[in-house]
Structures are given as C-alpha cells and as structure tokens.
Design an enzyme around this catalytic site. Sequence first.
Site, PDB file in Angstrom:
ATOM      1  N   GLU A 271       0.830  -1.208   0.000  1.00  0.00           N
ATOM      2  CA  GLU A 271       0.000   0.000   0.000  1.00  0.00           C
ATOM      3  C   GLU A 271       0.857   1.248   0.000  1.00  0.00           C
ATOM      4  OE1 GLU A 271      -3.490  -1.656   2.983  1.00  0.00           O
ATOM      5  OE2 GLU A 271      -1.980  -0.268   3.704  1.00  0.00           O
ATOM      6  N   LYS A 273       2.344   4.362   1.510  1.00  0.00           N
ATOM      7  CA  LYS A 273       2.538   4.802   2.886  1.00  0.00           C
ATOM      8  C   LYS A 273       2.389   6.313   2.845  1.00  0.00           C
ATOM      9  CE  LYS A 273       5.726   4.687   6.722  1.00  0.00           C
ATOM     10  NZ  LYS A 273       5.435   6.076   7.067  1.00  0.00           N
ATOM     11  N   ARG A 278      -1.800   9.584  11.291  1.00  0.00           N
ATOM     12  CA  ARG A 278      -2.588   8.369  11.480  1.00  0.00           C
ATOM     13  C   ARG A 278      -3.868   8.710  12.230  1.00  0.00           C
ATOM     14  NH1 ARG A 278       0.058   2.715  12.984  1.00  0.00           N
ATOM     15  NH2 ARG A 278      -1.763   1.391  12.992  1.00  0.00           N
ATOM     16  N   ARG A 293      -1.962   8.674  16.430  1.00  0.00           N
ATOM     17  CA  ARG A 293      -0.997   7.589  16.626  1.00  0.00           C
ATOM     18  C   ARG A 293      -0.656   7.435  18.103  1.00  0.00           C
ATOM     19  NH1 ARG A 293       2.886   5.062  18.106  1.00  0.00           N
ATOM     20  NH2 ARG A 293       4.931   4.773  17.155  1.00  0.00           N
ATOM     21  N   GLU A 323      -4.988   7.148   7.136  1.00  0.00           N
ATOM     22  CA  GLU A 323      -4.051   8.262   7.231  1.00  0.00           C
ATOM     23  C   GLU A 323      -4.755   9.515   6.706  1.00  0.00           C
ATOM     24  OE1 GLU A 323      -1.094   7.536   8.576  1.00  0.00           O
ATOM     25  OE2 GLU A 323       0.296   9.117   7.968  1.00  0.00           O
ATOM     26  N   PHE A 363      -6.811   2.091   5.756  1.00  0.00           N
ATOM     27  CA  PHE A 363      -6.025   0.878   5.554  1.00  0.00           C
ATOM     28  C   PHE A 363      -6.396  -0.273   6.488  1.00  0.00           C
ATOM     29  CE2 PHE A 363      -3.185   3.906   7.827  1.00  0.00           C
ATOM     30  CZ  PHE A 363      -3.051   3.242   9.034  1.00  0.00           C
ATOM     31  N   ARG A 440       4.841  -3.899  17.566  1.00  0.00           N
ATOM     32  CA  ARG A 440       5.598  -3.691  16.336  1.00  0.00           C
ATOM     33  C   ARG A 440       6.031  -5.079  15.878  1.00  0.00           C
ATOM     34  NH1 ARG A 440       7.719   0.740  14.444  1.00  0.00           N
ATOM     35  NH2 ARG A 440       7.717   1.888  16.392  1.00  0.00           N
ATOM     36  N   LYS A 446       7.617  -1.441   6.622  1.00  0.00           N
ATOM     37  CA  LYS A 446       7.636  -0.187   5.872  1.00  0.00           C
ATOM     38  C   LYS A 446       8.860  -0.159   4.983  1.00  0.00           C
ATOM     39  CE  LYS A 446       9.069   2.035  10.154  1.00  0.00           C
ATOM     40  NZ  LYS A 446       8.596   2.814  11.286  1.00  0.00           N
TER      41      LYS A 446
HETATM   42  P1  ATP Z   1       6.076   4.002  13.872  1.00  0.00           P
HETATM   43  O1  ATP Z   1       4.668   4.470  13.708  1.00  0.00           O
HETATM   44  O2  ATP Z   1       6.345   2.726  13.140  1.00  0.00           O
HETATM   45  O3  ATP Z   1       6.563   4.029  15.275  1.00  0.00           O
HETATM   46  P2  ATP Z   1       6.775   6.471  12.859  1.00  0.00           P
HETATM   47  O4  ATP Z   1       5.818   7.113  13.773  1.00  0.00           O
HETATM   48  O5  ATP Z   1       8.096   7.093  12.628  1.00  0.00           O
HETATM   49  O6  ATP Z   1       7.028   4.993  13.202  1.00  0.00           O
HETATM   50  P3  ATP Z   1       6.611   5.649  10.257  1.00  0.00           P
HETATM   51  O7  ATP Z   1       7.795   4.838  10.515  1.00  0.00           O
HETATM   52  O8  ATP Z   1       6.785   6.711   9.266  1.00  0.00           O
HETATM   53  O9  ATP Z   1       6.021   6.296  11.524  1.00  0.00           O
HETATM   54  O10 ATP Z   1       5.480   4.619   9.771  1.00  0.00           O
HETATM   55  C1  ATP Z   1       4.335   4.214  10.387  1.00  0.00           C
HETATM   56  C2  ATP Z   1       3.151   5.121  10.084  1.00  0.00           C
HETATM   57  O11 ATP Z   1       2.843   5.160   8.696  1.00  0.00           O
HETATM   58  C3  ATP Z   1       1.835   4.630  10.653  1.00  0.00           C
HETATM   59  O12 ATP Z   1       1.734   4.894  12.011  1.00  0.00           O
HETATM   60  C4  ATP Z   1       0.811   5.368   9.838  1.00  0.00           C
HETATM   61  O13 ATP Z   1       0.536   6.614  10.409  1.00  0.00           O
HETATM   62  C5  ATP Z   1       1.502   5.634   8.534  1.00  0.00           C
HETATM   63  N1  ATP Z   1       0.870   5.007   7.358  1.00  0.00           N
HETATM   64  C6  ATP Z   1       0.686   5.618   6.171  1.00  0.00           C
HETATM   65  N2  ATP Z   1       0.126   4.817   5.279  1.00  0.00           N
HETATM   66  C7  ATP Z   1      -0.087   3.629   5.890  1.00  0.00           C
HETATM   67  C8  ATP Z   1      -0.640   2.389   5.477  1.00  0.00           C
HETATM   68  N3  ATP Z   1      -1.081   2.203   4.237  1.00  0.00           N
HETATM   69  N4  ATP Z   1      -0.683   1.399   6.392  1.00  0.00           N
HETATM   70  C9  ATP Z   1      -0.233   1.577   7.652  1.00  0.00           C
HETATM   71  N5  ATP Z   1       0.304   2.733   8.101  1.00  0.00           N
HETATM   72  C10 ATP Z   1       0.388   3.751   7.236  1.00  0.00           C
END
Ligand code: ATP
Length: 607
Positions: A271, A273, A278, A293, A323, A363, A440, A446
């Site tokens: 998908e 990202k 979130r 989040r 998102e 998602f 996690r 990702k």
């Molecule tokens: P994490 O949430 O893994 O701790 P982070 O806050 O730095 O790390 P990212 O590493 O950038 O965030 O990636 C996770 C975030 O990506 C998710 O919390 C969500 O908000 C976002 N996201 C965007 N598109 C999607 C998708 N299709 N499926 C799941 N998450 C997505």
Amino acid sequence: MTPPSQSPQKDMDFSIIADAFEKIEAITSRTQMTLYLVDLIKKTPSEIIDKVVYIIQGKLWPDWMGMPELGIGEKMLIKAIALATNTRESEVEMLYKKLGDLGKAAEYLKKKKETATTGLLAFIPQKSATKLTVLKVYNTLARVALVTGEGSRDIKLKLLAGIITDASPKEAKYIVRFIEGRLRLGIGDATILEALAIVYGGGAHARPVIERAYNLRADLGNIAKIIATQGINAIKNIKPEVGIPVRPMLAERLSSPIEILKKVGGKAIVEYKYDGERAQIHKKKNQVLIYSRRLENITRQYPDVVDYALKHIKSEEAIVEGEIVTYDPETGELRPFQELMHRKRKHDIHIAMKEYPVKVFLFDLLYADEEDYTNKPIIDRRKKLEEIISQSDVFKIAEYIITDDPDEVEKFFLKAIEEGAEGVMVKAMHGQAIYQAGARGWLWIKYKRDYKSEMIDTVDLVVVGAFHGRGRRAGTYGALLMAAYNPEKDVFETVCKVGSGFTDEDLGKLPDMLKPYMIDHKHPRVVAKMVPDTWVTPALVAEIIGAELTLSPIHTCAMDKIRPGVGISIRFPRFIRWRPDKNPEDATTSHELVEMYNKQLKKISSP
Ligand code: ATP
C-alpha cells in the site's frame, strides 16, 4: 479466579500510596518494583483501583479522554506550599533551589511545621488533622483540573493548599511531584501489567491476557477495574469498545523489496505509505471520535473527517484506521505532512479546514457491527472494510496492489513517492496476519528510502501538456506537464505535473497562453508516458522548484540512467514564474537533473 481483595472499604489512606512510592523510589530492580506494586494493588479496594493505577501512571485520566490536565505552574504550587506551611514564598523558592525538588521542599517544610507545633513531642509520629484518602486526593486534584472561569485561580490555590495542609510530609512530597508531573518513579505500563497479572491472574503467566485487553482498550485503569471487580475471565474475550482507542499496530522496516517479500511470506498487500497523520476513527451512530498515533483525541482538528465518517461509514458502529493527508484543493495533489500542522491551531479551525482540506486513506478495520476484527486475518478485515465504506474522493481505501514480485514493489514504491507518499507499507496476507494491537512486528514492513534529498535550485522546464482544472479552476487548466531537454536526442522528457504555485492571475491567463501551442497528439519531440488532457508543442518555459528530486516510473527524464525502468521527477513541484527569455532548448537538461539528483542524496542515519 476471584479477585483476592474483596474489601468492603471503598477508599484507602493515601499514606499507603506514599509509602509504596517511597519504597519504589529507593530501588532499581524491576522485580522488586513489581513486588512493591503487587503489595500496593493488593491493599487497594477494587472500587478505586482505576484511580490508583492512574496515579501510578502519573495522571488523573487517560490522555485520550481529552480532559483538562492539571496545568499548575510552579509559581502557584509554591504559593500553595507557602500557604499550607505558613512559610514565605521566597523561603519555599530558596529551598526549592537548594533541594532541586519542590516535592522535597514541601516535605521539609511540612516536617518543620510539625516539629514547631509539637515541640518536644516531635519524635512521636504525628497524625494530620484530617487523614488524606486516595479519593480525597484524587477528587480534589480532579476539581483543580476541571475548575474554569472567573475566580478559578483562587479556587485552585485554595484546593491545593488544602490537601497539602492535610498531607503528612511524605504525602506532601508525592502530591507535589504528581501535580508537577514529576513522579518519575520509572514504573512503565509493562510493570503495572505484570503486577496486575500477579494479583488478579495468579501469576505473570496471566500477563498476555491482560496485555491484550489493554491493547484493545488503551485504558489501564479501566482494565484493572474490570479484573478487580469481575475477575480475570471478564477480560478474556474483551472486544474493542467504540470510544476507547485501540493501541496501534506498528511496522518494522527493511530496505530491500526482495527481503521484505521473503519476510512476509511471498505474496503481500503493498500500500501507499501516506505522509500524513494516522487516524483511528471511531463511529457510533451519529457520533465520531478520532484518535492519533499517540492516542490523543484529535477530533476537534478534523470536523471534515467527522463528516466524512458519518457519511461514508455504513455500519452503525465501527473502528477504522487510515491516514489523514492534506491536499491541494485546486489540483487534488497530496501535500507534505508539515502542512497538516495548520490543523493544530486552537481557533479558526474552519479557516484551516478550507485552506488545508484533507482526504482520508483507509487501511484497516478493527471493529464493526459488534464484532472484533483485530483477531481476524487482514483479508477478512479488508473485505469488511470495503463492505462498510462507501468510498469517495476524500474518504477511500489506500492505493494498493497485491504482488509477490519485488520489481513490482519497487515500481509501486517509486510511483507512491512521486505522488506525495513516503514509500510503501508491505503487509503479510496469510491466515495468521491478524491486527497486532500495540505491537511492532513483521506482519507490516515499511519500505521508505534510506536517503533524503532536498531540492536547492530551481529548474527551468518546458510545458508539453495540460490538464483540465476542477473546482475554482474549472474552465482553465489545473496542472501542466513539464519536461526537461535532452540535447543528445533532441527531445523533451517529462519530469513532473505541476499544479501548485500559480496565482489566480497566472491561471486566468493560461488558456490564452497555451492556445497557440495546443495540438491533438503528442509532439514528436516529446517523450512521455503520462497522458495529459491536451498536448502542447514545446515552447513555453517555466521556473519550477520542488521538495526534492525523486525517481519515477512514470516520467521519462533520464530514463534508465540511474536505475532501469525509472526516470527523474520532482516531488511536490511548484511553479515560480514564466521564463519568456528562454527557448525550450535552453531548459534544464536531463543530464543536469541526473547530476542534481546524485548531489542531493544524503543518507538518513536514523531508521
Ligand atoms: P512508527 O509508527 O512505526 O513508530 P513512525 O511514527 O516514525 O514509526 P513511520 O515509521 O513513518 O512512523 O510509519 C508508520 C506510520 O505510517 C503509521 O503509524 C501510519 O501513520 C503511517 N501510514 C501511512 N500509510 C499507511 C498504510 N497504508 N498502512 C499503515 N500505516 C500507514
């Protein structure tokens, strides 16, 4: 199993908490800390266990409730201590400076006051005039947090001074630290879960059950109360509840599509990202709540998302995840995450809503029609999600493909980046791919770039096509297809579609400007994969800037030069001005863009 302490009493001396905190503060071993917590929980009547858990967590209620925080400044607290101990504020301040801890200062002053009032009998432990109980402390602090309006400052001060007056020196120390948000006992949620498991589940083996319940309902006080009053069986089949946030599932990270696909078991859902915020959207009848989040209540920032949810979620009750991304209302293009920050302002949310409209890309689905979907495989969750959502342009399922081919993942990834996403999320789609709330894991991986780049210089590009506008741009053009010049082949290779940065005046003039150059087929000197609404003979040059240069399977500039099958593009391109002084052959060349791209790469050090 029945809860051990079915005590008839409904309250407890606050001193029991203070004693436990004092012991915990003095040790470093987690095992010992757990045992002290076990002891405290055992002594706590089940009716007030939720409040005791919140106090241990250093809060009055879960953050997501959006309730006011205590918000007491140091000055007011010093005043309250001074009042409660008959001391000058300056003396409290001096002591604070000396001890470096207002809690200790309060403790010292309370001790001093006791000594003064009891004289020679000081060595006999003194009882406060009114014994503080947990409920008394909790309810007073809750009132302090909630009181508003005229005279509220005085009321707060009075209430604070009141409990400090009634507190023993030790109690005063912890109450003051709690108010300051500086309990710093180092008790994490995991330790509280462990202690609850020991007290109510018969041992640490019961922790996963409690933990799962907590992951599904992110309210540790509430979970503790259910097990304390109804027994651990009551949470064994607990479901998410609309209104209480579910702790989000998180992704691991890898940097090669081959490795990623191997890890998720071959075939996967890939998908976009999206680069936004979130959102966990809870809907019950005509009420909608949105959690971030970090499980904060962010409903206020997104009245439009509330409307979308009411309109497009067909189930009476549901929890979905997606998102929130801001977009350019003129072109529909996604905008960078930073622009969402404008939604955080306290006032004029309706203005921010117009300037920074949002779309939601869904998602996942966690709960619907009284059924818990978190323990179902992703395929079932997606199926139900598609069933209960009537999709629209602003509220739809995230862009995705299903594939087991690393090359396809790579292509989709590049397309995602160019369209304003950050990369892709690769999700395992086998039967065990459940929603791992609060964890996690490798079910979601990702795939982001491991470098970042920044576009420092502008480029001059040639218009080779145009797209019809919508909304305010209906009747003119909404975006232009721009190309770089390749002198070796004498062709124009597309770089981006630009729709941002034009003033109303620029837009008004566009139809007349383009008219002399419009053709009904692609110009023979143009190399393009993207098909615009109208082709344009290469003639007009514009200066363009963007966030960064990226690789793209859709654009043909320097195709195959950096990597097979991809060209160079610009992420978030913006029009700056026309360059009537330039001929199309004076535009930035494809070769120059390759050099710029290579220069801009910087390794990202953090994961
Ligand atoms: P994490 O949430 O893994 O701790 P982070 O806050 O730095 O790390 P990212 O590493 O950038 O965030 O990636 C996770 C975030 O990506 C998710 O919390 C969500 O908000 C976002 N996201 C965007 N598109 C999607 C998708 N299709 N499926 C799941 N998450 C997505």
